[in-house]
Scaffold this motif. Sequence first.
Motif, PDB file in Angstrom:
ATOM      1  N   GLY A 250       0.966  -1.248   0.105  1.00 24.18           N
ATOM      2  CA  GLY A 250       0.069  -0.037   0.018  1.00 24.18           C
ATOM      3  C   GLY A 250       0.889   1.294  -0.227  1.00 24.18           C
ATOM      4  N   TRP A 251       1.955   1.184   0.904  1.00 19.98           N
ATOM      5  CA  TRP A 251       2.751   2.377   0.718  1.00 19.98           C
ATOM      6  C   TRP A 251       3.612   2.604  -0.575  1.00 19.98           C
ATOM      7  N   ALA A 252       4.005   1.411  -1.173  1.00 26.48           N
ATOM      8  CA  ALA A 252       4.856   1.676  -2.445  1.00 26.48           C
ATOM      9  C   ALA A 252       3.697   2.066  -3.607  1.00 26.48           C
ATOM     10  N   GLU A 253       2.406   1.498  -3.484  1.00 28.69           N
ATOM     11  CA  GLU A 253       1.501   1.988  -4.546  1.00 28.69           C
ATOM     12  C   GLU A 253       1.163   3.557  -4.432  1.00 28.69           C
ATOM     13  N   SER A 254       0.948   4.075  -3.120  1.00 23.89           N
ATOM     14  CA  SER A 254       0.754   5.260  -2.852  1.00 23.89           C
ATOM     15  C   SER A 254       1.809   6.223  -3.317  1.00 23.89           C
ATOM     16  N   VAL A 255       3.219   5.727  -2.969  1.00 19.58           N
ATOM     17  CA  VAL A 255       4.262   6.489  -3.489  1.00 19.58           C
ATOM     18  C   VAL A 255       4.571   6.614  -4.908  1.00 19.58           C
ATOM     19  N   LEU A 256       4.196   5.598  -5.617  1.00 19.32           N
ATOM     20  CA  LEU A 256       4.283   5.516  -7.218  1.00 19.32           C
ATOM     21  C   LEU A 256       3.371   6.314  -7.625  1.00 19.32           C
ATOM     22  N   ARG A 257       2.112   6.408  -6.971  1.00 17.39           N
ATOM     23  CA  ARG A 257       1.045   7.180  -7.420  1.00 17.39           C
ATOM     24  C   ARG A 257       1.420   8.836  -7.501  1.00 17.39           C
ATOM     25  N   GLY A 258       1.961   9.049  -6.390  1.00 17.77           N
ATOM     26  CA  GLY A 258       2.364  10.407  -6.011  1.00 17.77           C
ATOM     27  C   GLY A 258       3.573  10.941  -7.031  1.00 17.77           C
ATOM     28  N   LEU A 259       4.576  10.039  -7.294  1.00 18.32           N
ATOM     29  CA  LEU A 259       5.546  10.111  -8.007  1.00 18.32           C
ATOM     30  C   LEU A 259       5.347  10.133  -9.684  1.00 18.32           C
ATOM     31  N   GLY A 260       4.165   9.526 -10.149  1.00 19.87           N
ATOM     32  CA  GLY A 260       3.983   9.249 -11.478  1.00 19.87           C
ATOM     33  C   GLY A 260       4.815   8.287 -12.125  1.00 19.87           C
ATOM     34  N   ALA A 261       4.884   6.891 -11.745  1.00 16.86           N
ATOM     35  CA  ALA A 261       5.611   5.812 -11.916  1.00 16.86           C
ATOM     36  C   ALA A 261       5.299   5.660 -13.410  1.00 16.86           C
TER      37      ALA A 261
ATOM     38  N   GLU B 109       8.046   1.625  11.634  1.00 17.82           N
ATOM     39  CA  GLU B 109       7.160   1.816  10.410  1.00 17.82           C
ATOM     40  C   GLU B 109       7.542   3.309   9.773  1.00 17.82           C
ATOM     41  N   PRO B 110       7.672   4.375  10.651  1.00 16.48           N
ATOM     42  CA  PRO B 110       7.646   5.810   9.905  1.00 16.48           C
ATOM     43  C   PRO B 110       9.160   5.466   8.917  1.00 16.48           C
ATOM     44  N   GLU B 111      10.071   5.064   9.829  1.00 14.16           N
ATOM     45  CA  GLU B 111      11.429   5.025   9.054  1.00 14.16           C
ATOM     46  C   GLU B 111      11.463   4.123   7.999  1.00 14.16           C
ATOM     47  N   ALA B 112      10.858   3.027   7.903  1.00 18.46           N
ATOM     48  CA  ALA B 112      10.674   2.159   6.617  1.00 18.46           C
ATOM     49  C   ALA B 112       9.893   2.788   5.721  1.00 18.46           C
ATOM     50  N   LEU B 113       8.897   3.707   5.905  1.00 24.36           N
ATOM     51  CA  LEU B 113       7.916   4.437   4.917  1.00 24.36           C
ATOM     52  C   LEU B 113       8.840   5.563   4.156  1.00 24.36           C
ATOM     53  N   LEU B 114       9.546   6.228   4.971  1.00 28.20           N
ATOM     54  CA  LEU B 114      10.356   7.325   4.421  1.00 28.20           C
ATOM     55  C   LEU B 114      11.514   6.769   3.549  1.00 28.20           C
ATOM     56  N   LEU B 115      12.134   5.547   4.065  1.00 23.46           N
ATOM     57  CA  LEU B 115      13.314   4.949   3.424  1.00 23.46           C
ATOM     58  C   LEU B 115      12.675   4.559   1.873  1.00 23.46           C
ATOM     59  N   LEU B 116      11.569   4.019   1.865  1.00 21.26           N
ATOM     60  CA  LEU B 116      10.761   3.380   0.853  1.00 21.26           C
ATOM     61  C   LEU B 116      10.768   4.644  -0.017  1.00 21.26           C
ATOM     62  N   ALA B 117      10.169   5.561   0.486  1.00 16.52           N
ATOM     63  CA  ALA B 117       9.917   6.957  -0.526  1.00 16.52           C
ATOM     64  C   ALA B 117      11.122   7.371  -1.081  1.00 16.52           C
ATOM     65  N   GLU B 118      12.105   7.526  -0.473  1.00 15.73           N
ATOM     66  CA  GLU B 118      13.446   8.076  -0.736  1.00 15.73           C
ATOM     67  C   GLU B 118      13.897   7.325  -1.858  1.00 15.73           C
ATOM     68  N   GLN B 119      14.122   5.960  -1.539  1.00 19.95           N
ATOM     69  CA  GLN B 119      14.671   5.104  -2.526  1.00 19.95           C
ATOM     70  C   GLN B 119      13.809   5.096  -4.038  1.00 19.95           C
TER      71      GLN B 119
END
Length: 122
Positions: free
Chosen positions: A10-21, A63-73
């Motif tokens: 869910g995090w990854a899908e949300s990040v990718l929507r926001g970034l425009g994969a 979890e907050p650090e994992a979400l941030l790391l995922l978004a950054e990478q």
Amino acid sequence: MALDVGTVRGWAESVLRGLGAPDGAVLQVAQGTAPGAGAGVHVTLAYPDGSSVTVDLDDALPEPEALLLLAEQLQDSLVESTGGRPVPPCPVPGHAHPAAPRVSNGALSWRCPVDDAGGAGS
């Protein structure tokens, strides 16, 4: 607490929507281990050109650090795949850099890395 594959997906899908994969990119999320890492969740984004990025999220990360790391990478990978185009663009008018991810109260947002007062939710 162990990271959950469904939550991370869910995090990854949300990040990718926001970034425009890019069209044709394939997201894979799986539980497992990686050399040099403990148990956790591994996120791979494969691009149509055959390149990919994998983000290993160790269960030891809060979890907050994992979400941030995922978004950054994921953001770094997408910026590279666009030839340096800022994704997402900074929400402050006139700024040419990408916005930076921030996590607050479990929610991800994209803010100006220079003027943290300027921000936009994802």
